[in-house]
Design a protein around this motif. Structure first.
Motif, mmCIF file in Angstrom:
data_model
loop_
_atom_site.group_PDB
_atom_site.id
_atom_site.type_symbol
_atom_site.label_atom_id
_atom_site.label_comp_id
_atom_site.label_asym_id
_atom_site.label_seq_id
_atom_site.Cartn_x
_atom_site.Cartn_y
_atom_site.Cartn_z
ATOM 1 N N PHE A 116 0.765 -1.181 -0.125
ATOM 2 C CA PHE A 116 0.002 0.086 -0.156
ATOM 3 C C PHE A 116 0.881 1.197 0.109
ATOM 4 C CE2 PHE A 116 -4.299 -1.493 2.169
ATOM 5 C CZ PHE A 116 -4.279 -2.797 1.331
ATOM 6 N N PHE A 117 0.764 2.076 -1.005
ATOM 7 C CA PHE A 117 1.251 3.494 -0.923
ATOM 8 C C PHE A 117 0.957 4.209 0.624
ATOM 9 C CE2 PHE A 117 0.134 4.717 -5.527
ATOM 10 C CZ PHE A 117 1.244 3.678 -5.929
ATOM 11 N N PRO B 46 12.212 -4.676 -6.758
ATOM 12 C CA PRO B 46 11.149 -4.275 -7.197
ATOM 13 C C PRO B 46 9.866 -5.214 -6.581
ATOM 14 C CG PRO B 46 12.179 -5.576 -9.179
ATOM 15 C CD PRO B 46 13.148 -5.632 -7.925
ATOM 16 N N MET B 47 8.852 -4.558 -6.271
ATOM 17 C CA MET B 47 7.623 -5.255 -5.954
ATOM 18 C C MET B 47 6.440 -4.162 -6.584
ATOM 19 S SD MET B 47 7.971 -4.382 -1.828
ATOM 20 C CE MET B 47 8.083 -2.850 -1.081
ATOM 21 N N PRO B 48 5.377 -4.902 -6.366
ATOM 22 C CA PRO B 48 4.223 -4.117 -6.696
ATOM 23 C C PRO B 48 3.694 -3.270 -5.656
ATOM 24 C CG PRO B 48 3.583 -6.304 -6.276
ATOM 25 C CD PRO B 48 4.954 -6.313 -6.379
ATOM 26 N N TRP B 49 3.396 -2.023 -5.815
ATOM 27 C CA TRP B 49 2.994 -0.768 -5.052
ATOM 28 C C TRP B 49 1.600 -0.285 -5.570
ATOM 29 C CZ3 TRP B 49 6.113 2.522 -1.349
ATOM 30 C CH2 TRP B 49 7.258 2.018 -1.073
ATOM 31 N N LEU C 40 2.418 6.432 -7.669
ATOM 32 C CA LEU C 40 2.811 6.926 -6.465
ATOM 33 C C LEU C 40 3.263 8.530 -6.667
ATOM 34 C CD1 LEU C 40 3.896 6.047 -3.753
ATOM 35 C CD2 LEU C 40 6.179 5.742 -4.596
ATOM 36 N N ALA C 41 3.467 8.756 -7.374
ATOM 37 C CA ALA C 41 3.647 10.310 -7.512
ATOM 38 C C ALA C 41 2.405 11.168 -7.111
ATOM 39 C CB ALA C 41 4.340 10.924 -8.863
ATOM 40 N N HIS D 173 -2.096 -4.782 -8.500
ATOM 41 C CA HIS D 173 -0.579 -4.612 -8.806
ATOM 42 C C HIS D 173 -0.249 -3.236 -8.810
ATOM 43 C CE1 HIS D 173 0.305 -8.899 -10.127
ATOM 44 N NE2 HIS D 173 0.615 -8.901 -8.640
ATOM 45 N N GLY D 174 -1.138 -2.207 -8.706
ATOM 46 C CA GLY D 174 -0.928 -0.906 -8.986
ATOM 47 C C GLY D 174 -0.331 -0.521 -10.359
#
Length: 289
Positions: free
Chosen positions: A145-146, A170-173, A277-278, A201-202
């Motif tokens: 989670f963000f 790397p991983m899903p966010w 994410l940004a 997976h974002g």
């Protein structure tokens, strides 16, 4: 169709409720304290006071429900895996007793391991308990989670987020709002049956190094990701007041998902969600720093 929602004021649950209301549904909200309900939702939802730790109360509250959004709620215990298993057992009991036909469960990437992933092991047990009911079930295997970054505000201010994963791993966010949108789609869509695993997976897999760079760019604060030894992280968690069992449960969510772990569900158009994410940092994180 009667839809019940658990943890309706939670990180994902509040977005699920709003999405259902916008779609014209009137969900039943199972909540510990109905006084916490957003006043704007008055007259649009049906709140009922329920402790998810009380199996009989969960069964009584879900009588007449067709579709259930289930979240194992966080609980102050030194054994969250056992607690999640108990919550899962209450959900399965309600599904069986009330003939609930469909369940959407908020699970996690890593639940496919079934053991060795710390706190996530409790979600894996809930998956199994719900599968055993014979109801149609979707397990939402969500990425990181963000919103977990909100627990790192002091670290961000200090300039270093300390993790035990390799900083280039790397991983899903994913944004909680996007998870909720997927959940609402499943709750309202009658076209699926059986046991389904739906990964969320974002928009992209990110390393901690990349995530820190995004945080720095959006907030204007220099911050880096720093890998520390497992024992140092254990000491940090213990120093924050976590008991030994909870320390290991938290650690396992990282240590159990490194060293060659790959999510069972690969990234596809169906698992990819739009919020970056940004964008999330601009809306949710920057105002707090």
């Amino acid at each position: 169709m009667r839809i019940a929602v658990t943890t309706p004021t939670g990180t994902v649950g509040r977005h699920v409720v709003n999405g259902l209301v916008r779609a014209g549904a009137r969900p039943l909200l199972l909540m510990r304290d109905p006084a916490r309900l957003d006043p704007a939702l008055a007259g649009l939802v049906d709140p009922v006071a329920v402790d998810q730790g009380d199996g009989a109360a969960v069964v009584a509250a879900t009588a007449g429900v067709d579709t259930l959004f289930w979240v194992d709620p966080p609980t102050p215990t030194d054994d969250p895996v056992a607690a999640y298993a108990r919550f899962g057992a209450h959900a399965a009991r309600a599904v069986t007793a009330n003939g609930i036909r469909r369940v959407v469960f908020l699970s996690s990437v890593g639940a496919e391991r079934r053991s060795g992933a710390g706190e996530i092991d409790g979600l894996a047990r809930t998956e199994q308990l719900l599968d055993d009911t014979g109801a149609d079930v979707v397990h939402l295997r969500c990425g990181f989670f963000f919103s977990n970054l909100l627990m790192e505000l002091d670290s961000i201010r200090s300039g270093a987020i300390r993790v035990v994963l390799p900083v280039d791993h790397p991983m899903p966010w994913v944004a909680p709002r996007d998870i909720a949108e997927v959940a609402v789609g499943r709750l309202l869509n009658p076209g699926w049956t059986g046991r389904v695993v739906q990964a969320v997976h974002g928009p992209a897999d990110l390393s901690w190094e990349q995530a820190a760079a995004v945080v720095a760019d959006v907030t204007g604060r220099p911050v880096r990701a720093e890998r520390i030894a497992d024992e140092r992280m254990r000491d940090t968690l213990a120093g924050a007041g976590l008991g030994p069992g909870l320390v290991e449960a938290v650690m396992g969510m990282s240590t159990g998902l490194r060293d060659g772990f790959r999510p069972e569900q690969s990234r596809t158009a169906a698992t990819t969600t739009p919020t970056t994410l940004a964008a999330w940092c601009q809306d949710e994180l920057r105002p707090l720093l």
